[in-house]
Scaffold this active site. Structure first.
Site, short mmCIF file in Angstrom:
data_model
loop_
_atom_site.label_atom_id
_atom_site.label_comp_id
_atom_site.label_asym_id
_atom_site.label_seq_id
_atom_site.Cartn_x
_atom_site.Cartn_y
_atom_site.Cartn_z
N ALA A 177 98.63 58.85 43.27
CA ALA A 177 97.72 60.59 42.29
C ALA A 177 96.45 60.67 43.11
O ALA A 177 96.26 59.61 43.34
CB ALA A 177 98.21 61.84 41.31
N GLY A 227 101.64 57.58 40.93
CA GLY A 227 102.67 58.94 41.13
C GLY A 227 103.28 58.34 42.32
O GLY A 227 104.41 58.57 42.71
N GLU A 236 106.62 56.54 41.33
CA GLU A 236 107.18 57.93 40.78
C GLU A 236 107.77 58.48 41.74
O GLU A 236 109.34 58.76 41.36
CB GLU A 236 106.61 58.64 39.38
CG GLU A 236 105.83 57.87 38.58
CD GLU A 236 104.42 58.26 37.39
OE1 GLU A 236 104.03 59.66 37.96
OE2 GLU A 236 105.43 59.04 36.53
N GLU A 272 97.67 54.27 35.27
CA GLU A 272 97.57 55.19 34.65
C GLU A 272 96.82 55.35 33.74
O GLU A 272 95.48 55.84 33.21
CB GLU A 272 98.60 56.83 34.47
CG GLU A 272 99.68 57.13 35.69
CD GLU A 272 100.72 55.79 36.38
OE1 GLU A 272 100.48 54.90 36.14
OE2 GLU A 272 100.83 56.78 37.36
N1 CAA Z 1 93.36 58.63 44.66
C1 CAA Z 1 91.90 58.51 45.18
N2 CAA Z 1 91.22 57.91 45.53
C2 CAA Z 1 92.06 56.50 46.18
C3 CAA Z 1 93.09 56.42 45.36
C4 CAA Z 1 93.89 57.58 44.77
N3 CAA Z 1 94.64 56.96 43.57
N4 CAA Z 1 93.12 54.57 45.13
C5 CAA Z 1 92.12 54.64 46.66
N5 CAA Z 1 91.20 55.52 46.42
C6 CAA Z 1 89.77 55.01 47.04
C7 CAA Z 1 88.89 54.20 46.56
O1 CAA Z 1 88.32 54.95 45.80
C8 CAA Z 1 88.24 53.45 47.64
O2 CAA Z 1 87.27 54.76 47.98
P1 CAA Z 1 86.58 54.21 48.68
O3 CAA Z 1 86.10 53.75 50.26
O4 CAA Z 1 85.58 56.31 49.31
O5 CAA Z 1 85.12 54.27 48.26
C9 CAA Z 1 89.38 53.58 48.62
O6 CAA Z 1 90.58 55.05 48.32
C10 CAA Z 1 89.76 51.75 48.79
O7 CAA Z 1 89.95 51.50 47.77
P2 CAA Z 1 89.48 50.56 47.21
O8 CAA Z 1 88.02 50.01 47.12
O9 CAA Z 1 90.24 50.06 45.09
O10 CAA Z 1 90.30 49.23 47.83
P3 CAA Z 1 91.20 48.05 47.23
O11 CAA Z 1 92.08 47.64 48.43
O12 CAA Z 1 90.71 46.92 46.99
O13 CAA Z 1 92.29 48.84 46.59
C11 CAA Z 1 93.48 50.23 44.89
C12 CAA Z 1 93.44 50.21 46.61
C13 CAA Z 1 95.17 48.54 44.76
C14 CAA Z 1 95.09 51.00 45.86
C15 CAA Z 1 92.90 50.33 44.27
O14 CAA Z 1 92.24 51.38 44.60
C16 CAA Z 1 93.70 51.36 43.36
O15 CAA Z 1 94.12 50.84 42.27
N6 CAA Z 1 93.18 52.54 43.20
C17 CAA Z 1 94.24 52.96 42.00
C18 CAA Z 1 95.59 53.66 41.76
C19 CAA Z 1 95.78 54.23 40.52
O16 CAA Z 1 94.99 54.06 39.47
N7 CAA Z 1 97.02 55.09 40.92
C20 CAA Z 1 97.68 55.69 39.60
C21 CAA Z 1 97.06 56.81 39.74
S1 CAA Z 1 97.49 58.55 39.04
C22 CAA Z 1 98.52 58.94 39.30
O17 CAA Z 1 98.95 58.25 39.74
C23 CAA Z 1 99.62 59.55 37.68
C24 CAA Z 1 100.41 60.07 37.65
O18 CAA Z 1 101.36 59.65 37.45
C25 CAA Z 1 101.06 61.31 38.12
#
Ligand code: CAA
Length: 695
Positions: A66, A105, A108, A128
């Site tokens: 998400a 998500g 999912e 999450e």
């Molecule tokens: N939403 C919004 N922005 C996100 C994002 C997300 N899910 N994941 C990453 N970003 C953004 C980061 O903030 C970063 O932004 P900036 O460049 O402006 O700083 C950019 O994307 C790149 O991210 P990273 O610097 O972290 O890049 P990376 O290559 O080191 O890692 C990643 C990539 C593994 C995807 C890591 O960003 C990560 O773990 N992201 C979070 C994943 C997550 O937690 N997903 C679950 C979301 S909650 C959900 O999905 C709820 C549900 O059940 C509906």
């Protein structure tokens, strides 16, 4: 606003509809992406020619979850949970092709499709829990149906990223291929059409209840993360997966909403962004200098820790000490650190010897003539440091970065000893330097932008969280620490016991209270700093001599077997001797001890922390509140679920903080002073979050 048609595209190739996500950088499932997916699905379903639909991602990932920025804002339809529900129910087969990451998500969505094809290098997960929530779009219901309840608990409560091979073994994906996502998507669609890739609805699979695994998980969480709200909710939601999917989904939804409403969710999401915000600095566009060879001066705990961190990152390291004996000790510490890294799973056993092989040791600074970066990590003595920098100035190649790991000293004064102050910077690591993630990059008056950029590049290679700081006594972290440590000392002088203060703050969520930290760090360091500062201590400052009385006895904490606590047994215990010292010092200071509740202890300690943090902002030592939050989250054991001191301050509010300081000031008007900036914020109803956005 992004055009949803651009974020998600539909391409029809005969009987195959290809739906591609294109929402850089990581294809987060933002409102535009969800809307685009819904629209493209409608069009694909309306096309009578289409017999199979394939979802895939462009760029780095399938979908990384998400869009985290949308949490806490009013939900905008179509919400992911409804989309996923609709996907699974479709009559036309829908499959997904996953590359890069499919997280939260994103996974999912994939679990709701009728088959999943992974591309080599993929990582999947439901992370999450790290954001204080649970997978709220069916993840807690569908993952157990594929992997069983015990494996789902492990995966969801750890939030770990599962590598592709393991995902295949667990049954989370049906196949693992190589190739580009679009090509693999087309081939997989043909396989569905020709019956070579079976499809099914995961929600229709039955899963066996596992009451024992559920109970064990709850016990483990209570012991390991007693403060956290969402891990237990994850387990409860997973437990519901043995019921029919609609019932399980309703339970997941209820628990998800509870997590979403919890302040822990806001704190953890703030921490997620804090970790990434710190690299947004004015020097971000400057080109970093070379970083192939790194010299470290000093083989003590700090120097060997820094050397270890650089070796773990694949750098070549030269370690310098005064004599052969000290050098050997340094080498041995590095070797021990590397063994520890293997044990903790941070270094593959077969790579350990190669890492050690990249270490060269020398007692001659002349050997540093060709290094790209020198990090001086000798003990905190200005004259010694100045002498080293004069020598380095004569030896190091032009353009080499000269860094000091000082915790408190004036880096401008150190830089002035050289003919190249633009090459001098502070790189303040935190002990143990190969473990702790914070790196304060301290920018002196004349430090060149490329040298700052080099500090940030080093942090990236070392997988640290760099925070840009200005020069002052203690920079961001230790300057604030010095202030709130005094608040802890006053609490003890005025009536609380060290263990009550520690317990109250651990109850708040700190990994360790201040006196247990002092015992771990070693009381001698703080004692030396207090002696150094004594001549400049203002006459009106209250001074608790309790820490000095303890240090004078040689009780420096764990390393000497006792400090505030006695370490001779299995667990640290408070001692009558420390209680006597405390009582005697109260008498001497003419203090009548009073009672403090845990709540008051936390309030005073946190208010002291926030007020000095505001001064650090006012003075430009930290650029933004979020940099202070990152400093404390990654260097000082600040509870992640509370987001950091400035995020905490916003939860209290500037007006209440001012009121607290004014109340405490009736006892001690010197220590408790309202910073001007905080007073203005209270008047304007301003928040630190707003300051982050403006910066
Ligand atoms: N939403 C919004 N922005 C996100 C994002 C997300 N899910 N994941 C990453 N970003 C953004 C980061 O903030 C970063 O932004 P900036 O460049 O402006 O700083 C950019 O994307 C790149 O991210 P990273 O610097 O972290 O890049 P990376 O290559 O080191 O890692 C990643 C990539 C593994 C995807 C890591 O960003 C990560 O773990 N992201 C979070 C994943 C997550 O937690 N997903 C679950 C979301 S909650 C959900 O999905 C709820 C549900 O059940 C509906």
């Amino acid at each position: 606003m992004t055009d949803p048609r651009e974020t998600v595209t539909l391409e029809i190739e005969g009987p195959v509809a290809l739906i591609a996500f294109d929402n850089p950088p990581v294809n987060a499932a933002s409102h535009a992406l969800r809307e685009g997916l819904a629209t493209c699905l409608d069009r694909a379903l309306a096309d009578a020619e289409v017999q199979v639909i394939v979802l895939y991602g462009r760029g780095r990932a399938f979908i990384a979850g998400a869009d985290i920025r949308e949490f806490g804002k009013p939900p905008r339809a179509p919400i992911l949970r409804d989309l996923v529900h609709r996907l699974e129910a479709l009559e036309k087969p829908v499959i997904s092709v996953l590359h890069g990451v499919a997280l939260g998500g994103g996974l999912e969505v994939a679990l709701a499709t009728h088959a999943r094809v992974g591309i080599a290098g993929l990582r999947v997960g439901l992370p999450e829990v790290a954001l204080g929530i649970l997978p709220g779009a069916g993840g807690t219901q569908r993952a157990p149906r594929l992997v069983g309840i015990p494996a789902a608990i492990e995966m969801i409560t750890s939030g770990r990223h599962v590598p592709a091979e393991e995902a295949l073994e667990l049954g989370l994906i049906d196949r693992l291929e190589t190739g580009d996502p679009r090509g693999v998507a087309l081939a997989a669609a043909r396989d569905v059409l020709e019956g070579r890739l079976p499809t099914r609805r995961v929600g229709e699979i039955e899963v066996a209840a596992a009451p024992e695994a559920i109970e064990m998980a709850k016990e483990r969480i209570a012991a390991k993360s007693p403060h956290l709200f969402s891990p237990v909710s994850c387990v409860e939601a997973i437990a519901a997966s043995s019921r029919p999917i609609d019932e399980g989904m309703a339970e997941e939804r209820r628990l998800f909403q509870q997590c979403l409403d919890s302040p822990q969710r806001a704190g953890l999401i703030h921490a997620f962004f804090a970790e990434r915000a710190t690299t947004k600095i004015p020097e971000a566009d400057a080109t970093p200098r070379e970083l192939g060879r790194i010299g470290v001066i000093g083989g003590g705990t700090m120097g060997s820790g820094i050397a270890t961190a650089a070796l773990l990152a694949g750098c070549e390291v030269r370690l310098n000490e005064r004599d052969a004996e000290a050098l050997e000790r340094g080498r041995a510490t590095v070797a021990k650190n590397l063994d520890g890294a293997v044990k903790r799973g941070k270094l593959a056993a077969e790579k350990r010897d190669a890492a050690e092989g990249r270490l060269a040791a020398s007692t001659a600074l002349e050997d540093f003539a060709d290094v790209d970066l020198v990090i001086e990590a000798v003990y905190e003595d200005m004259d010694v440091k100045k002498a080293i920098f004069r020598t380095l100035d004569g030896i190091c190649r032009p353009g080499a970065v000269l860094a000091t790991n000082t915790s408190y000293l004036d880096i401008d004064a150190i830089a002035a000893e050289t003919g190249r102050p633009e090459d001098v910077i502070g790189l303040h690591f935190f002990s143990p330097a190969h473990v702790m993630r914070l790196l304060e990059v301290v920018v002196a008056d004349r430090t060149a932008p490329e040298v700052v950029a080099t500090g940030f590049e080093l942090a990236k290679r070392l997988k640290k969280v760099p925070v840009r700081a200005g020069v002052c006594d203690g920079f961001i972290g230790n300057r604030i620490l010095t202030h709130y440590r005094k608040a802890a000392d006053y609490l003890v002088l005025d009536g609380a016991s060290p263990e009550q203060v520690d317990d109250a703050l651990e109850g708040f969520g700190f990994a360790m209270g201040p006196f247990r930290v002092a015992d771990l760090a070693g009381g001698d360091i703080g004692w030396a700093t207090r002696k150094r500062r004594a001549p400049t201590r203002p006459a009106e400052e209250r001074y608790s001599e309790i820490p000095d009385r303890i240090a004078e006895r040689g009780w420096f904490g764990r390393k000497t077997g006792r400090g505030y606590y006695d370490y001779s047994g299995d667990a640290p215990v408070p001692t009558p001797e420390v209680a006597e010292i405390v009582a005697a010092e109260r008498d001497r200071a003419g203090v009548t001890p009073r009672d403090f509740t845990d709540e008051v202890i936390v309030e005073r300690y946190m208010t002291a922390m926030v007020s000095e943090a505001v001064r650090v902002l006012e003075g430009g030592i930290a650029r933004r509140p979020i940099d202070i939050d990152a400093t404390f989250l990654f260097g000082y054991g600040f509870p992640r679920f509370r987001g950091g001191p400035m995020h905490y301050a916003d939860t209290v509010g500037a007006a209440e903080l001012v009121a607290r300081i004014e109340r405490y000031a009736t006892d001690d008007p010197h220590f408790w002073q309202v910073p001007d900036m905080l007073r203005r914020m209270a008047r304007d109803g301003a928040t630190f979050a707003e300051l982050n956005e403006e910066a």
